[in-house]
Design a protein around this motif. Structure first.
Motif, PDB file in Angstrom:
ATOM      1  N   PHE A   1       1.048  -1.165   0.110  1.00  0.00           N
ATOM      2  CA  PHE A   1       0.086   0.136  -0.078  1.00  0.00           C
ATOM      3  C   PHE A   1       0.759   1.270  -0.161  1.00  0.00           C
ATOM      4  CE2 PHE A   1      -4.213  -1.861   0.790  1.00  0.00           C
ATOM      5  CZ  PHE A   1      -3.781  -3.113   1.575  1.00  0.00           C
ATOM      6  N   GLU A   2       0.387   2.252  -0.829  1.00  0.00           N
ATOM      7  CA  GLU A   2       0.958   3.518  -0.604  1.00  0.00           C
ATOM      8  C   GLU A   2      -0.090   4.271   0.309  1.00  0.00           C
ATOM      9  OE1 GLU A   2       0.440   6.244  -4.189  1.00  0.00           O
ATOM     10  OE2 GLU A   2       1.129   7.762  -3.064  1.00  0.00           O
ATOM     11  N   VAL A   3       0.424   4.722   1.223  1.00  0.00           N
ATOM     12  CA  VAL A   3      -0.559   5.395   2.435  1.00  0.00           C
ATOM     13  C   VAL A   3      -0.507   6.947   2.323  1.00  0.00           C
ATOM     14  CG1 VAL A   3      -1.315   5.606   4.870  1.00  0.00           C
ATOM     15  CG2 VAL A   3      -0.071   3.662   3.933  1.00  0.00           C
ATOM     16  N   MET A   4      -1.695   7.333   2.344  1.00  0.00           N
ATOM     17  CA  MET A   4      -1.769   8.899   2.071  1.00  0.00           C
ATOM     18  C   MET A   4      -2.793   9.410   3.042  1.00  0.00           C
ATOM     19  SD  MET A   4      -2.479   8.925  -2.115  1.00  0.00           S
ATOM     20  CE  MET A   4      -2.986   7.058  -2.122  1.00  0.00           C
ATOM     21  N   VAL A   5      -2.318  10.429   3.646  1.00  0.00           N
ATOM     22  CA  VAL A   5      -3.215  11.040   4.961  1.00  0.00           C
ATOM     23  C   VAL A   5      -3.443  12.477   4.929  1.00  0.00           C
ATOM     24  CG1 VAL A   5      -3.179  11.127   7.467  1.00  0.00           C
ATOM     25  CG2 VAL A   5      -2.180   9.304   6.255  1.00  0.00           C
ATOM     26  N   GLY A   6      -4.533  13.005   5.276  1.00  0.00           N
ATOM     27  CA  GLY A   6      -4.844  14.479   5.323  1.00  0.00           C
ATOM     28  C   GLY A   6      -5.458  14.935   4.376  1.00  0.00           C
TER      29      GLY A   6
ATOM     30  N   ILE B   1      -7.788  15.528  10.552  1.00  0.00           N
ATOM     31  CA  ILE B   1      -6.844  15.093  10.459  1.00  0.00           C
ATOM     32  C   ILE B   1      -5.853  16.003   9.441  1.00  0.00           C
ATOM     33  CG2 ILE B   1      -6.696  13.193   8.871  1.00  0.00           C
ATOM     34  CD1 ILE B   1      -4.668  11.715  10.618  1.00  0.00           C
ATOM     35  N   LYS B   2      -6.669  16.555   8.606  1.00  0.00           N
ATOM     36  CA  LYS B   2      -5.749  17.212   7.490  1.00  0.00           C
ATOM     37  C   LYS B   2      -5.165  18.414   8.215  1.00  0.00           C
ATOM     38  CE  LYS B   2     -10.119  19.827   6.415  1.00  0.00           C
ATOM     39  NZ  LYS B   2     -11.350  20.015   5.667  1.00  0.00           N
ATOM     40  N   ILE B   3      -5.785  18.932   9.129  1.00  0.00           N
ATOM     41  CA  ILE B   3      -5.287  20.316   9.976  1.00  0.00           C
ATOM     42  C   ILE B   3      -4.037  19.771  10.589  1.00  0.00           C
ATOM     43  CG2 ILE B   3      -5.891  22.130  11.694  1.00  0.00           C
ATOM     44  CD1 ILE B   3      -7.434  22.288   8.952  1.00  0.00           C
ATOM     45  N   LEU B   4      -4.219  18.459  11.259  1.00  0.00           N
ATOM     46  CA  LEU B   4      -2.922  18.128  12.206  1.00  0.00           C
ATOM     47  C   LEU B   4      -1.684  17.985  11.043  1.00  0.00           C
ATOM     48  CD1 LEU B   4      -1.892  17.183  14.837  1.00  0.00           C
ATOM     49  CD2 LEU B   4      -2.836  14.911  14.065  1.00  0.00           C
ATOM     50  N   VAL B   5      -2.149  17.252   9.963  1.00  0.00           N
ATOM     51  CA  VAL B   5      -0.894  16.995   9.016  1.00  0.00           C
ATOM     52  C   VAL B   5      -0.235  18.060   8.432  1.00  0.00           C
ATOM     53  CG1 VAL B   5      -0.355  15.936   6.918  1.00  0.00           C
ATOM     54  CG2 VAL B   5      -1.846  14.778   8.490  1.00  0.00           C
ATOM     55  N   HIS B   6      -1.118  19.185   8.128  1.00  0.00           N
ATOM     56  CA  HIS B   6      -0.777  20.631   7.585  1.00  0.00           C
ATOM     57  C   HIS B   6      -0.029  21.280   8.485  1.00  0.00           C
ATOM     58  CE1 HIS B   6      -1.123  24.982   6.235  1.00  0.00           C
ATOM     59  NE2 HIS B   6      -0.971  24.172   5.068  1.00  0.00           N
ATOM     60  N   ASP B   7      -0.452  21.431  10.080  1.00  0.00           N
ATOM     61  CA  ASP B   7       0.367  21.926  10.946  1.00  0.00           C
ATOM     62  C   ASP B   7       1.541  21.425  11.357  1.00  0.00           C
ATOM     63  OD1 ASP B   7      -2.655  23.200  13.093  1.00  0.00           O
ATOM     64  OD2 ASP B   7      -1.947  23.750  11.107  1.00  0.00           O
ATOM     65  N   LEU B   8       1.524  20.170  11.473  1.00  0.00           N
ATOM     66  CA  LEU B   8       2.977  19.367  11.769  1.00  0.00           C
ATOM     67  C   LEU B   8       3.896  19.451  10.593  1.00  0.00           C
ATOM     68  CD1 LEU B   8       1.850  16.340  14.119  1.00  0.00           C
ATOM     69  CD2 LEU B   8       2.740  18.554  14.882  1.00  0.00           C
ATOM     70  N   GLY B   9       3.207  19.282   9.417  1.00  0.00           N
ATOM     71  CA  GLY B   9       3.847  19.052   8.355  1.00  0.00           C
ATOM     72  C   GLY B   9       3.855  17.451   8.035  1.00  0.00           C
ATOM     73  N   ALA B  10       3.705  17.058   6.822  1.00  0.00           N
ATOM     74  CA  ALA B  10       3.690  15.559   6.365  1.00  0.00           C
ATOM     75  C   ALA B  10       4.843  14.862   7.009  1.00  0.00           C
ATOM     76  CB  ALA B  10       3.552  15.430   5.051  1.00  0.00           C
ATOM     77  N   GLU B  11       6.221  15.270   7.012  1.00  0.00           N
ATOM     78  CA  GLU B  11       7.247  14.745   7.347  1.00  0.00           C
ATOM     79  C   GLU B  11       7.223  14.292   8.867  1.00  0.00           C
ATOM     80  OE1 GLU B  11      10.975  15.983   5.343  1.00  0.00           O
ATOM     81  OE2 GLU B  11      11.886  15.195   7.163  1.00  0.00           O
ATOM     82  N   ALA B  12       6.802  15.311   9.631  1.00  0.00           N
ATOM     83  CA  ALA B  12       6.660  15.283  11.168  1.00  0.00           C
ATOM     84  C   ALA B  12       5.512  14.505  11.754  1.00  0.00           C
ATOM     85  CB  ALA B  12       6.633  16.570  11.841  1.00  0.00           C
ATOM     86  N   PHE B  13       4.609  14.393  10.873  1.00  0.00           N
ATOM     87  CA  PHE B  13       3.398  13.648  11.095  1.00  0.00           C
ATOM     88  C   PHE B  13       3.719  12.127  10.798  1.00  0.00           C
ATOM     89  CE2 PHE B  13      -0.913  12.584  11.811  1.00  0.00           C
ATOM     90  CZ  PHE B  13      -1.272  11.513  11.102  1.00  0.00           C
TER      91      PHE B  13
END
Lengths: 107, 172, 552
Positions: free
Chosen positions: C199-204, C251-263
């Motif tokens: 699987f490719e996993v995409m979030v946010g 979760i899109k806000i969390l991913v955006h605020d942290l940045g995808a890498e940090a998330f």
């Protein structure tokens, strides 16, 4: 038509009623002067100032056994004395969807 | 607010310590997180069972070093819709292996008992007396679970495979 | 078709018992509305403008005819004789009474259906491509994985009270027919360089007030690890998603605020500690689920049989329907048939009980008893023998189900809007109806080609207007209904958010605006085969904006 989520700051600019939905079937109801609920807009308690509106809404909110989600909604008073919903949302709530519903072709 | 443990309403043998009152000896206490962390060394040497009231917005990892000294951890549900303590509970049980009493406090209602038990709670400050009386019935609502959790119940996915293996064994 | 076993049935039955008890405690006053509301939402029971609404899950859009007939029965017995298929492959009934709900749910449970987690701050219906299991280009059936995940997240003790809802989609082909990138989490089955499937996993991803497209946080996840990874993502979200502001809680806000890498790092830290535990998927567990998916007993048939060739040549209208509504199947001699639920002047996605029953008959006869629901609010008969297509088409036509407008301008995706929904600011259905009436001419539609219009009655974007080729968003201005128009959105593997073209236009002008946009496209396209969306991409919105606002 905006979902009336937070009405604490609402400005009362004309006659209003308190409306909600009946618990057992979700039907549209209006707070009546005797502290009950009616499906007839004509039987609704009408108030014209913010304090009365909030008082009406608060007692209505306490009665969640019978109706839920009460809020303050505008009405129009017509010369003959009859009451009409005061905006499109209330018109739709009272009269149903503005579109023709699919006719069930009973078999 | 009735306390339910082992399916029954029981007396609370713990005393919630406030931020100011002196720390008593030989009494079971639940200490607020901030005070605990500030006085941990002293508290763990004290004579008497020790519990901590942990907020739902701090990582369990901060508490982890002390778990061996704790008889009880109390987690919080400020509103029952705020489900952060479920994750905290599972981390305590499954990641950190905490075996003491895990207590649910706050807005604890009947309709969450099933989830709370599965998440690893075994002590419940129940908001409504009627819910406390209905605990056993509510807790046993579901005989099937779909996922593994802190309660160790076997999820359906595994039970199916086990059943099949048994059946195969019987048929051979 | 996934077949429920004793475990699945028992869980459903127990859920019905629990809900019946909750409803009775609500009606007696033992539960306040504040306490009851999250409980009813967890069973898919909303309160709307006129009545309660029941949203029933159709896991990965797959329905048996038994289930479809039961939905027709529910529509007749507990509602007003029709249902509405949604953009998340669910069905909604808009006139339900709370007091009758436990009985309705008991009926649904008999055929393995329910409203569990179609609402509330939990994991919602897991969607896939409506051609799953039949499409020639998929590498394997994504529904098996959707079912594994569905079970895992159902009545999950840890994730039933998250900051907000969580929507998952699963895909298995390069062409994205499941709108993966607009989901909170999407999993795309693919083969890596070593030829392994994972699987490719995409979030946010998510639309609404702040739309985002999902970002890849894991390029390749082995199948064995899918449940533990999903768990790690949900646990991260449950702990750190915002709970202070309903508009910032996805979760899109969390991913955006942290940045995808940090998330991704946060998720990975958690995942490392659980990946080899009880959630590691063993092959026999996967095989058990996969084994309960029943596939048709296909005949050995050839492509382009005589019946088909003859009909194409000699039956008027058949070829047009074929080219628009029928697509190839992975098994030779078979085809996938799309049925439009967008009749001229009708409500997109609505279906009467009589139509449901008729469709069930046709599906039994022509599609091995199976029907699919797509996020475009159309239905699919996934396994039709090519030789049966002419006969099927005739029967569909006799029942108003042979609309040839699939993927054309009148194949509109629309939320229910202010006619039904208490969240709405404006109506959406009458807008769809008027557009559909203006463009009723099939030759005109075919000349315009593939063109997706999406309409939402409020910023919650249930009509997915952000990813429409033409997106229409209803807003309120001074008590009047106005509509913002966006262009250039895409929901496929090249997912794009549309661009606003100018100030909102009033209700009465929306259909005119769409006509102007269509006319502009015909003038601007560099050749007839250039799709509308490609013309927009090539030229940008400026020439369209000019045309629309020149006279306004």
């Amino acid at each position: 038509m905006t979902s009336p989520l937070d009405q604490k700051k609402i400005k009362i600019a004309g006659p209003v009623v308190v409306t909600a939905n009946r618990v057992d079937d979700g039907a549209v109801v209006y707070r009546s002067p005797d502290g009950g609920w009616t499906t007839e807009l004509g039987g609704a308690a009408i108030v014209i100032d913010a304090d009365s509106a909030h008082a009406l809404a608060e007692t209505a909110a306490d009665d969640d056994l019978h109706a839920i989600g009460p809020y303050i909604a505008p009405v129009k008073l017509l010369p003959g004395g009859s009451v009409r919903p005061g905006n499109l949302r209330e018109l739709i709530r009272r009269g149903g969807p503005t579109i023709e519903l699919p006719t069930p072709l009973e078999s | 607010m009735p306390l339910v443990e082992n399916g029954q309403i029981v007396q609370d043998r713990y005393h919630y310590l406030s931020d100011e009152e002196p720390i008593p000896e030989r009494v079971r206490v639940i200490v607020p997180a901030q005070r605990f962390l500030a006085n941990a060394d002293e508290l763990i040497r004290r004579d008497g069972s020790l519990g901590v009231l942990w907020p739902n917005d701090r990582r369990i990892a901060e508490l982890a070093p002390w778990l061996g000294h704790l008889a009880l951890v109390a987690l919080q549900f400020p509103k029952f819709r705020d489900g952060r303590a479920y994750s905290q509970a599972r981390l305590l049980r499954e990641t950190y292996g905490f075996r003491g009493t895990l207590r649910a406090t706050g807005d604890v209602l009947r309709d969450q008992f099933h989830f709370l038990i599965r998440a690893g709670f075994d002590s419940f400050e129940v908001k409504k007396p009627a819910d406390a009386h209905a605990f056993v019935e509510a807790a046993n609502r579901y005989s099937v679970v779909y996922q593994p959790s802190a309660d160790g119940r076997t999820p359906a996915l595994r039970r199916r495979v086990q059943d099949r293996t048994e059946l195969d064994g019987q048929n051979n | 078709m996934y077949v429920y076993d004793a475990f699945d049935r028992r869980l459903l039955a127990e859920r019905v018992v629990e809900f019946r008890d909750q409803v009775s405690r609500r009606l007696s006053g033992e539960l306040t509305e504040e306490e009851f509301k999250p409980l009813r939402l967890m069973n898919g029971v909303y309160l709307q403008l006129h009545a309660y609404m029941l949203r029933i899950a159709i896991p990965y859009g797959t329905l048996s005819t038994l289930q479809l007939r039961k939905l027709a029965e529910i529509a007749r017995k507990y509602d007003r004789g029709y249902g509405h298929f949604t953009t998340r492959q669910n069905i909604q009934f808009h006139w339900i009474k709370l007091a009758e709900l436990p009985d309705a749910m008991a009926e649904l449970a008999k055929v393995g259906m329910h409203g569990m987690q179609t609402s509330g701050n939990n994991v919602r219906n897991i969607t896939t491509d409506q051609w799953a299991g039949a499409a020639p280009d998929e590498i394997e059936d994504p529904r098996i994985w959707a079912e594994l995940i569905r079970q895992h997240v159902t009545l999950h003790p840890e994730f039933s009270f998250m900051p907000r809802k969580f929507k998952i989609a699963v895909g298995a082909s390069d062409r994205d027919r499941a709108a993966l990138r607009i989901h909170d989490m999407a999993l795309r089955l693919h083969r890596n360089a070593a030829g392994e499937t994972g699987f490719e996993v995409m979030v946010g991803g998510g639309l609404g007030r702040t739309p985002y497209l999902a970002q890849t946080i894991k390029a390749f996840l082995p199948k064995r690890d899918v449940l533990s990874y999903v768990e790690a993502v949900l646990r991260t979200y449950n702990q750190f998603g915002r709970r202070d502001n309903i508009w910032k809680a996805r979760i899109k806000i969390l991913v955006h605020d942290l940045g995808a890498e940090a998330f991704a790092k946060e998720v990975d830290a958690e995942w490392q500690s659980i990946k080899d535990g009880a959630l590691a998927l063993e092959p026999d567990m996967v095989a058990d689920i996969a084994g309960r998916f029943r596939y048709p007993d296909y005949e050995k048939l050839d492509d382009s049989p005589r019946e088909l060739v003859t009909a194409r040549r000699s039956v008027r209208g058949f070829d047009v329907w074929l080219s628009n509504c029928v697509t190839s199947h992975k098994v030779p001699g078979y085809a996938i048939v799309t049925l439009s639920l967008k009749p001229e002047g009708g409500t997109p996605g609505d279906c009467t009980a009589a139509q449901m029953n008729k469709l069930a008959d046709l599906a039994d006869r022509y599609s091995f008893g199976e029907v699919r629901v797509g996020h475009e609010q159309n239905l699919t008969l996934p396994h039709v023998a090519q030789r049966d297509l002419p006969a099927l088409w005739r029967e569909l036509g006799a029942n108003g189900l042979a609309q040839t407008n699939v993927n054309l301008i009148s194949d509109i995706i629309s939320c229910p809007g202010l006619d039904y929904c208490s969240l709405a600011n404006a109506r959406s259905i009458p807008i769809a109806q008027e557009i559909s009436r203006r463009f009723h001419d099939l030759d005109r539609q075919r000349n315009l080609g593939r063109l997706h219009i999406n309409i939402s009655g409020c910023i919650n974007a249930c009509g997915h207007h952000h990813v429409g080729h033409i997106g229409i968003l209803g807003v309120e201005k001074n008590g009047e209904e106005f509509y913002q128009i966006t262009l250039g959105g895409k929901a496929d593997e090249n997912a794009t958010l549309g661009t606003l073209i100018g100030p909102a236009v009033p209700y009465a002008q929306v259909a005119d605006v769409v006509e102007d946009i269509a006319a502009a496209y015909l003038d601007l396209r560099d050749r007839p085969e250039e799709l509308f969306i490609d013309t927009v991409k090539r030229l940008g919105i400026a020439p369209f904006r000019e045309r629309v606002y020149a006279a306004r």
